[in-house]
Motif scaffolding. Sequence first.
Motif, PDB file in Angstrom:
ATOM      1  N   GLN A  49      30.745 -27.186 -13.842  1.00  0.00           N
ATOM      2  CA  GLN A  49      30.297 -25.882 -14.323  1.00  0.00           C
ATOM      3  C   GLN A  49      31.209 -24.711 -13.931  1.00  0.00           C
ATOM      4  N   PRO A  50      31.912 -24.759 -12.794  1.00  0.00           N
ATOM      5  CA  PRO A  50      32.859 -23.670 -12.500  1.00  0.00           C
ATOM      6  C   PRO A  50      33.943 -23.502 -13.575  1.00  0.00           C
ATOM      7  N   MET A  51      34.364 -24.598 -14.210  1.00  0.00           N
ATOM      8  CA  MET A  51      35.359 -24.466 -15.275  1.00  0.00           C
ATOM      9  C   MET A  51      34.747 -23.757 -16.482  1.00  0.00           C
ATOM     10  N   PHE A  52      33.490 -24.068 -16.797  1.00  0.00           N
ATOM     11  CA  PHE A  52      32.818 -23.380 -17.897  1.00  0.00           C
ATOM     12  C   PHE A  52      32.615 -21.903 -17.564  1.00  0.00           C
ATOM     13  N   ASP A  53      32.349 -21.595 -16.298  1.00  0.00           N
ATOM     14  CA  ASP A  53      32.223 -20.191 -15.885  1.00  0.00           C
ATOM     15  C   ASP A  53      33.533 -19.448 -16.140  1.00  0.00           C
ATOM     16  N   ASN A  54      34.659 -20.104 -15.852  1.00  0.00           N
ATOM     17  CA  ASN A  54      35.959 -19.481 -16.112  1.00  0.00           C
ATOM     18  C   ASN A  54      36.181 -19.270 -17.602  1.00  0.00           C
ATOM     19  N   LEU A  55      35.724 -20.215 -18.413  1.00  0.00           N
ATOM     20  CA  LEU A  55      35.896 -20.084 -19.853  1.00  0.00           C
ATOM     21  C   LEU A  55      35.072 -18.927 -20.404  1.00  0.00           C
ATOM     22  N   LEU A  56      33.919 -18.683 -19.832  1.00  0.00           N
ATOM     23  CA  LEU A  56      33.102 -17.540 -20.250  1.00  0.00           C
ATOM     24  C   LEU A  56      33.678 -16.250 -19.710  1.00  0.00           C
ATOM     25  N   GLY A  57      34.271 -16.299 -18.532  1.00  0.00           N
ATOM     26  CA  GLY A  57      34.923 -15.121 -17.959  1.00  0.00           C
ATOM     27  C   GLY A  57      33.940 -13.979 -17.762  1.00  0.00           C
ATOM     28  N   ARG A  58      34.320 -12.800 -18.254  1.00  0.00           N
ATOM     29  CA  ARG A  58      33.463 -11.622 -18.112  1.00  0.00           C
ATOM     30  C   ARG A  58      32.433 -11.528 -19.234  1.00  0.00           C
ATOM     31  N   GLY A  59      32.441 -12.498 -20.131  1.00  0.00           N
ATOM     32  CA  GLY A  59      31.478 -12.482 -21.222  1.00  0.00           C
ATOM     33  C   GLY A  59      30.083 -12.832 -20.735  1.00  0.00           C
ATOM     34  N   ASN A  60      29.109 -12.669 -21.613  1.00  0.00           N
ATOM     35  CA  ASN A  60      27.738 -12.977 -21.220  1.00  0.00           C
ATOM     36  C   ASN A  60      26.915 -13.634 -22.322  1.00  0.00           C
ATOM     37  N   THR A  61      27.506 -13.812 -23.516  1.00  0.00           N
ATOM     38  CA  THR A  61      26.738 -14.359 -24.633  1.00  0.00           C
ATOM     39  C   THR A  61      27.366 -15.646 -25.127  1.00  0.00           C
ATOM     40  N   VAL A  62      26.607 -16.730 -25.059  1.00  0.00           N
ATOM     41  CA  VAL A  62      27.088 -18.051 -25.458  1.00  0.00           C
ATOM     42  C   VAL A  62      26.208 -18.573 -26.581  1.00  0.00           C
ATOM     43  N   VAL A  63      26.843 -19.113 -27.615  1.00  0.00           N
ATOM     44  CA  VAL A  63      26.133 -19.786 -28.695  1.00  0.00           C
ATOM     45  C   VAL A  63      26.538 -21.253 -28.695  1.00  0.00           C
ATOM     46  N   ILE A  64      25.558 -22.147 -28.702  1.00  0.00           N
ATOM     47  CA  ILE A  64      25.802 -23.578 -28.828  1.00  0.00           C
ATOM     48  C   ILE A  64      25.374 -23.969 -30.239  1.00  0.00           C
ATOM     49  N   ALA A  65      26.322 -24.387 -31.046  1.00  0.00           N
ATOM     50  CA  ALA A  65      26.032 -24.669 -32.452  1.00  0.00           C
ATOM     51  C   ALA A  65      25.369 -26.030 -32.622  1.00  0.00           C
ATOM     52  N   ARG A  66      24.416 -26.074 -33.571  1.00  0.00           N
ATOM     53  CA  ARG A  66      23.733 -27.304 -33.994  1.00  0.00           C
ATOM     54  C   ARG A  66      22.744 -27.820 -32.955  1.00  0.00           C
ATOM     55  N   GLU A  67      23.266 -28.310 -31.830  1.00  0.00           N
ATOM     56  CA  GLU A  67      22.414 -28.897 -30.799  1.00  0.00           C
ATOM     57  C   GLU A  67      23.178 -28.889 -29.480  1.00  0.00           C
ATOM     58  N   GLY A  83      22.225 -11.687 -16.538  1.00  0.00           N
ATOM     59  CA  GLY A  83      22.812 -11.057 -17.722  1.00  0.00           C
ATOM     60  C   GLY A  83      23.427 -12.022 -18.716  1.00  0.00           C
ATOM     61  N   GLN A  84      23.417 -13.326 -18.452  1.00  0.00           N
ATOM     62  CA  GLN A  84      24.035 -14.295 -19.360  1.00  0.00           C
ATOM     63  C   GLN A  84      22.973 -15.062 -20.144  1.00  0.00           C
ATOM     64  N   THR A  85      23.315 -15.366 -21.403  1.00  0.00           N
ATOM     65  CA  THR A  85      22.401 -16.136 -22.238  1.00  0.00           C
ATOM     66  C   THR A  85      23.171 -17.206 -22.994  1.00  0.00           C
ATOM     67  N   ALA A  86      22.577 -18.382 -23.105  1.00  0.00           N
ATOM     68  CA  ALA A  86      23.139 -19.482 -23.894  1.00  0.00           C
ATOM     69  C   ALA A  86      22.050 -19.944 -24.847  1.00  0.00           C
ATOM     70  N   THR A  87      22.310 -19.779 -26.147  1.00  0.00           N
ATOM     71  CA  THR A  87      21.303 -20.051 -27.168  1.00  0.00           C
ATOM     72  C   THR A  87      21.785 -21.139 -28.108  1.00  0.00           C
ATOM     73  N   VAL A  88      20.926 -22.077 -28.456  1.00  0.00           N
ATOM     74  CA  VAL A  88      21.233 -23.096 -29.446  1.00  0.00           C
ATOM     75  C   VAL A  88      20.889 -22.542 -30.826  1.00  0.00           C
ATOM     76  N   VAL A  89      21.866 -22.569 -31.739  1.00  0.00           N
ATOM     77  CA  VAL A  89      21.676 -22.076 -33.106  1.00  0.00           C
ATOM     78  C   VAL A  89      21.819 -23.253 -34.054  1.00  0.00           C
ATOM     79  N   ALA A  90      20.735 -23.601 -34.735  1.00  0.00           N
ATOM     80  CA  ALA A  90      20.745 -24.773 -35.601  1.00  0.00           C
ATOM     81  C   ALA A  90      21.301 -24.471 -36.983  1.00  0.00           C
ATOM     82  N   GLY A  91      21.281 -23.222 -37.406  1.00  0.00           N
ATOM     83  CA  GLY A  91      21.700 -22.865 -38.756  1.00  0.00           C
ATOM     84  C   GLY A  91      23.207 -22.820 -38.909  1.00  0.00           C
ATOM     85  N   PRO A  92      23.684 -22.409 -40.093  1.00  0.00           N
ATOM     86  CA  PRO A  92      25.125 -22.337 -40.361  1.00  0.00           C
ATOM     87  C   PRO A  92      25.839 -21.362 -39.431  1.00  0.00           C
TER      88      PRO A  92
END
Length: 255
Positions: A49-67, A83-92
Amino acid sequence: MPQFLRPAGGRILSSLAAGLLALTVGGQSARAGTLTVMGDVNAGVEANQPMFDNLLGRGNTVVIARERAQLGRLQDHINAQPGQTATVVAGPVTSARLSGVDLLILTAFYNGALVYALPEQEAIRDFLFDTGNVIVVAEASNATVLTGYNALLAGIGATISYTGVRYDDFGTATGLPNLPVTQGVTGFALNRYNGLSGGTAVVQTVLGTAVAQQRLGITAPVPLPPTLLGLGGALALLWPLGWFRRIGGTMRGKR
């Protein structure tokens, strides 16, 4: 300058002046995002997870497409950060849906297809080229599924691809290269994964590359040294001076 070189010399000077001036005036600012490709759907375990934290950096909004597939623990980790959110978006996946998003994750279960229509691929590519970051986390032993992965990667402008070779490499990869994504990361936990080619190797074992990265977009212009900047200005002044000398010589010849 010898007489027979003067016409060509003038053209050379004017070309040099124009080229240097074009470089000194400035160009487009850097607008590029980072694509990270992982060959293991179990990559989101706590140790990684520390590598994923680096990939997000100073950002705070994550979208996981499909599933979210096997990235449930990663999603929970992101949502647990202030302040961070990771949401699964099933649509296009659309440009409108990616507006304000810092990190897009594309994943699937083992041997699950990553199918995105051409308009979706264009939206992902535009997101990348406009400073967005994308992670592709997938693996498969099915050749057809791997072909689909590579078609998606090519469709968004990547040169990274899955090799089709699958490794049983349980353990932790250490000795990671010094990259922004590896800052503070001492190791990367591996499971069975598909090898990767192209891009910059982030996690490399004796068997193959488990994680690769590349920048996609418009890179910043290379700044010129002060000596070349001065030369550009001098050449720009010499060209009109030479032109006035030629005009003056012509007028004197007509008297």
